[in-house]
Design a protein around this motif. Structure first.
Motif, PDB file in Angstrom:
ATOM      1  N   PRO A 254      17.660  50.875 -21.303  1.00  0.00           N
ATOM      2  CA  PRO A 254      16.842  51.930 -21.912  1.00  0.00           C
ATOM      3  C   PRO A 254      17.120  53.312 -21.332  1.00  0.00           C
ATOM      4  O   PRO A 254      16.813  54.305 -21.957  1.00  0.00           O
ATOM      5  CB  PRO A 254      15.411  51.479 -21.609  1.00  0.00           C
ATOM      6  CG  PRO A 254      15.523  50.602 -20.420  1.00  0.00           C
ATOM      7  CD  PRO A 254      16.852  49.913 -20.559  1.00  0.00           C
ATOM      8  N   ALA A 255      17.695  53.370 -20.146  1.00  0.00           N
ATOM      9  CA  ALA A 255      17.940  54.677 -19.533  1.00  0.00           C
ATOM     10  C   ALA A 255      19.312  55.223 -19.901  1.00  0.00           C
ATOM     11  O   ALA A 255      19.630  56.358 -19.568  1.00  0.00           O
ATOM     12  CB  ALA A 255      17.816  54.565 -18.020  1.00  0.00           C
TER      13      ALA A 255
ATOM     14  N   ALA B 219      13.017  53.866 -16.779  1.00  0.00           N
ATOM     15  CA  ALA B 219      14.277  54.621 -16.783  1.00  0.00           C
ATOM     16  C   ALA B 219      14.690  54.962 -15.353  1.00  0.00           C
ATOM     17  O   ALA B 219      15.863  54.816 -14.982  1.00  0.00           O
ATOM     18  CB  ALA B 219      14.119  55.885 -17.628  1.00  0.00           C
ATOM     19  N   ALA B 220      13.725  55.383 -14.544  1.00  0.00           N
ATOM     20  CA  ALA B 220      14.029  55.736 -13.158  1.00  0.00           C
ATOM     21  C   ALA B 220      14.558  54.522 -12.390  1.00  0.00           C
ATOM     22  O   ALA B 220      15.553  54.622 -11.668  1.00  0.00           O
ATOM     23  CB  ALA B 220      12.780  56.305 -12.485  1.00  0.00           C
ATOM     24  N   ARG B 221      13.892  53.372 -12.586  1.00  0.00           N
ATOM     25  CA  ARG B 221      14.344  52.150 -11.893  1.00  0.00           C
ATOM     26  C   ARG B 221      15.769  51.785 -12.323  1.00  0.00           C
ATOM     27  O   ARG B 221      16.602  51.401 -11.508  1.00  0.00           O
ATOM     28  CB  ARG B 221      13.422  50.970 -12.214  1.00  0.00           C
ATOM     29  CG  ARG B 221      12.011  51.017 -11.638  1.00  0.00           C
ATOM     30  CD  ARG B 221      11.977  50.915 -10.135  1.00  0.00           C
ATOM     31  NE  ARG B 221      12.126  52.228  -9.509  1.00  0.00           N
ATOM     32  CZ  ARG B 221      11.201  53.172  -9.478  1.00  0.00           C
ATOM     33  NH1 ARG B 221      10.013  52.977 -10.024  1.00  0.00           N
ATOM     34  NH2 ARG B 221      11.428  54.340  -8.896  1.00  0.00           N
TER      35      ARG B 221
ATOM     36  N   LEU C 232       9.167  56.186 -18.449  1.00  0.00           N
ATOM     37  CA  LEU C 232       9.767  57.050 -17.421  1.00  0.00           C
ATOM     38  C   LEU C 232      10.096  56.223 -16.192  1.00  0.00           C
ATOM     39  O   LEU C 232      11.187  56.324 -15.628  1.00  0.00           O
ATOM     40  CB  LEU C 232       8.801  58.187 -17.076  1.00  0.00           C
ATOM     41  CG  LEU C 232       9.116  59.010 -15.825  1.00  0.00           C
ATOM     42  CD1 LEU C 232      10.466  59.709 -15.951  1.00  0.00           C
ATOM     43  CD2 LEU C 232       8.035  60.039 -15.555  1.00  0.00           C
TER      44      LEU C 232
ATOM     45  N   VAL D  13      -0.061  57.551 -23.652  1.00  0.00           N
ATOM     46  CA  VAL D  13       0.339  58.226 -22.414  1.00  0.00           C
ATOM     47  C   VAL D  13       0.906  57.202 -21.433  1.00  0.00           C
ATOM     48  O   VAL D  13       1.994  57.383 -20.878  1.00  0.00           O
ATOM     49  CB  VAL D  13      -0.858  58.966 -21.783  1.00  0.00           C
ATOM     50  CG1 VAL D  13      -0.494  59.473 -20.391  1.00  0.00           C
ATOM     51  CG2 VAL D  13      -1.316  60.120 -22.668  1.00  0.00           C
TER      52      VAL D  13
ATOM     53  N   ILE E 250      18.113  53.733 -13.528  1.00  0.00           N
ATOM     54  CA  ILE E 250      19.085  54.688 -12.991  1.00  0.00           C
ATOM     55  C   ILE E 250      19.307  54.405 -11.515  1.00  0.00           C
ATOM     56  O   ILE E 250      20.434  54.435 -11.020  1.00  0.00           O
ATOM     57  CB  ILE E 250      18.590  56.138 -13.224  1.00  0.00           C
ATOM     58  CG1 ILE E 250      18.663  56.472 -14.719  1.00  0.00           C
ATOM     59  CG2 ILE E 250      19.415  57.124 -12.408  1.00  0.00           C
ATOM     60  CD1 ILE E 250      18.064  57.796 -15.089  1.00  0.00           C
TER      61      ILE E 250
ATOM     62  N   GLN F 202       4.369  56.011 -22.235  1.00  0.00           N
ATOM     63  CA  GLN F 202       5.419  56.969 -21.894  1.00  0.00           C
ATOM     64  C   GLN F 202       5.667  56.991 -20.395  1.00  0.00           C
ATOM     65  O   GLN F 202       6.810  57.093 -19.954  1.00  0.00           O
ATOM     66  CB  GLN F 202       5.052  58.378 -22.386  1.00  0.00           C
ATOM     67  CG  GLN F 202       5.132  58.548 -23.893  1.00  0.00           C
ATOM     68  CD  GLN F 202       6.534  58.346 -24.437  1.00  0.00           C
ATOM     69  OE1 GLN F 202       7.511  58.316 -23.692  1.00  0.00           O
ATOM     70  NE2 GLN F 202       6.643  58.155 -25.727  1.00  0.00           N
ATOM     71  N   VAL F 203       4.596  56.921 -19.621  1.00  0.00           N
ATOM     72  CA  VAL F 203       4.751  56.903 -18.162  1.00  0.00           C
ATOM     73  C   VAL F 203       5.557  55.669 -17.765  1.00  0.00           C
ATOM     74  O   VAL F 203       6.464  55.740 -16.934  1.00  0.00           O
ATOM     75  CB  VAL F 203       3.371  56.902 -17.467  1.00  0.00           C
ATOM     76  CG1 VAL F 203       3.532  56.656 -15.978  1.00  0.00           C
ATOM     77  CG2 VAL F 203       2.656  58.223 -17.703  1.00  0.00           C
TER      78      VAL F 203
END
Lengths: 283, 283
Positions: A111-112, A74-76, A71, A64, A78, A67-68
């Motif tokens: 990765p994003a 990916a957000a950073r 995420l 878990v 982007i 995966q967090v």
DNA sequence: TTTATTCATCAATATAGCTGATTAAAATAG
DNA sequence: CTATTTTAATCAGCTATATTGATGAATAAA
């Protein structure tokens, strides 16, 4: 808290690392145990030790967190301005193991960013770049210049002339224009029936095919001979499934030039920029 | 909330599904957007639609939920009493495609239970069961009874006598005891040097090997002939890489009996119980 | 024995998240 | 074009939850 307690070896140490008070961790773990319906730690000794159930559930908890973490990464990325996707269109003859290395590297660095790979002919690729169906192309050099696109020469791709081991050309003492003449040659042909004139043609009996992999199969079955990218036939030659012809008129392997193609007007993000540069070292 | 909003198509609908008030969802999404540093929805029209960033991040969010779900399923399963692990020890000759189906099914039914598969000889497997190194064994039948273990006959495993296509036996018009005699036979041999006497021996020239896969390789290279489990040689016979001998003294394929082995005293959980039953339908 | 840690418990407190009411905008119906 | 319905944002107030800080019991080290 759970994974931190396991890593730290005690609730107090985990609390210090997490910047919380010990009782918060103690209660947090107790609540988690209620939620999961399993005792995670055995507290009978001074330091809490994982129970068998805790050991098993730890794997799931770590999955878990992993995966967090992805995420958040990916957000950073982007947020930093990485593109959401990059579409790379290339001649199938250019799909080499070295390219796979570059693409693996790309996946790690961005990765994003979704990487889409499209296989097409040189002329189709140029069309895709113009019509915004692809962001970056890699093709054999096209003579004509184009106002809409930026071309950049990146090197030469060596081709070997090959035939099947059973082919009569194998018996020839010397490969000259003259004795290539009577044998069927297999030549790449784009989807738009606009044959690339970069491939030298030496025979009157020419068969067209639309992918190098298809040509390789045809050559292997003995239909004719062809020029094919070195990396596509090297192993096959080693294994004896293909035979390399060395024409006396070619002192070195014939190596057509390769270029990258970018639309002139469109903006270039960090991922596309990195990829375009990485491809320059491909050949 | 994020994935629910995407599924439901509106914040209000998502709120209804989640049993919360609309403003909670509205603020929740707004907070998530701040945390992720990206606008997830475009609110310019009546219903919010995913932005490109939102579309990309949705995949990562769903992956997180998937993992959380698996953690919860595992916890429920462990709470129900599913074992944390099951160790299955079997003769390598019994590793068939049908067994793979059973194991896949097991993984679905008992996601929290780790399945360990150990390949060993019949006598080694019985020792492992006795010494609590394995929970369930599948072996060829052993004559002797044992007070510590429960044996259960589950069927017969057909064996084919095979040799390589180049082997002189292939030319024989009839395979009799008499003409098998001069050729090397390859026979399975346990790790403890206690040869299983279940394999019939017809030759004075016997070679021992410790796994069926090793024997198959030896047979293929033409060293000798052997009896091998049907499922290990069927494809090879089809492809012409092995040749099936049909001895005139065997009206049907020789098929030794197979049994499962369980320790008598140890408790049997749901996963072990299911697996032991499933194996009864294997042959 | 003394000292230093450890964890559990519990009342008090802080806060993140939720509610419910209100407003503005957009889609739908008449 | 207006009336109605639905939707989202905002905000003050509330609630449930997490966190704190103090205390006590247990364990290991000095």
């Amino acid at each position: 808290m759970f994974t931190e307690c396991v890593k730290a070896g005690s609730f107090s140490a985990a609390a210090r690392k997490l910047g919380k008070v010990q009782s918060a961790v103690s209660q947090g773990i107790a609540n988690l145990e209620i939620d999961l319906g399993a005792e995670l730690f055995d507290r009978s000794s001074r330091k809490p030790v994982l129970t068998p159930e805790g050991t098993r559930l730890l794997y799931y908890a770590q999955a878990v967190l992993q995966q967090v973490n992805e995420l958040e990464i990916a957000a950073r990325k982007i947020e930093q301005g990485d593109e959401l996707q990059v579409r790379l269109a290339l001649e199938d003859g250019l799909l080499s193991p070295r390219l796979s290395d570059i693409l693996n590297c790309f996946a790690k660095l961005f990765p994003a960013t979704r990487l889409e790979i499209i296989s097409a002919s040189t002329s189709a690729i140029i069309q895709m770049i113009k019509r915004d169906k692809a962001d970056l192309g890699m093709t054999f050099c096209d003579q004509e210049l184009d106002a809409e696109i930026n071309q950049c020469f990146i090197g030469n791709l060596p081709f070997y002339a090959v035939c099947s081991p059973e082919h009569p050309l194998r018996e020839a003492t010397e490969i000259t224009l003259h004795n290539l003449f009577p044998h069927r040659q297999i030549v790449l042909h784009g989807q738009e029936r606009t044959r690339l004139d970069l491939v030298p043609e030496f025979s009157t009996h020419i068969i067209y095919a639309d992918s190098f992999l298809a040509i390789r199969e045809m050559v292997r079955s003995g239909i004719g001979w062809s020029y094919l990218p070195k990396h596509l036939v090297e192993e096959e030659i080693q294994a004896g499934r293909l035979y390399k012809l060395t024409p006396s008129f070619d002192s070195k392997p014939w190596s057509p030039p390769v270029e990258t193609v970018l639309a002139k007007d469109r903006s270039i993000g960090p991922a596309l920029n990195w990829l375009a540069n990485a491809l320059k070292g491909l050949l």
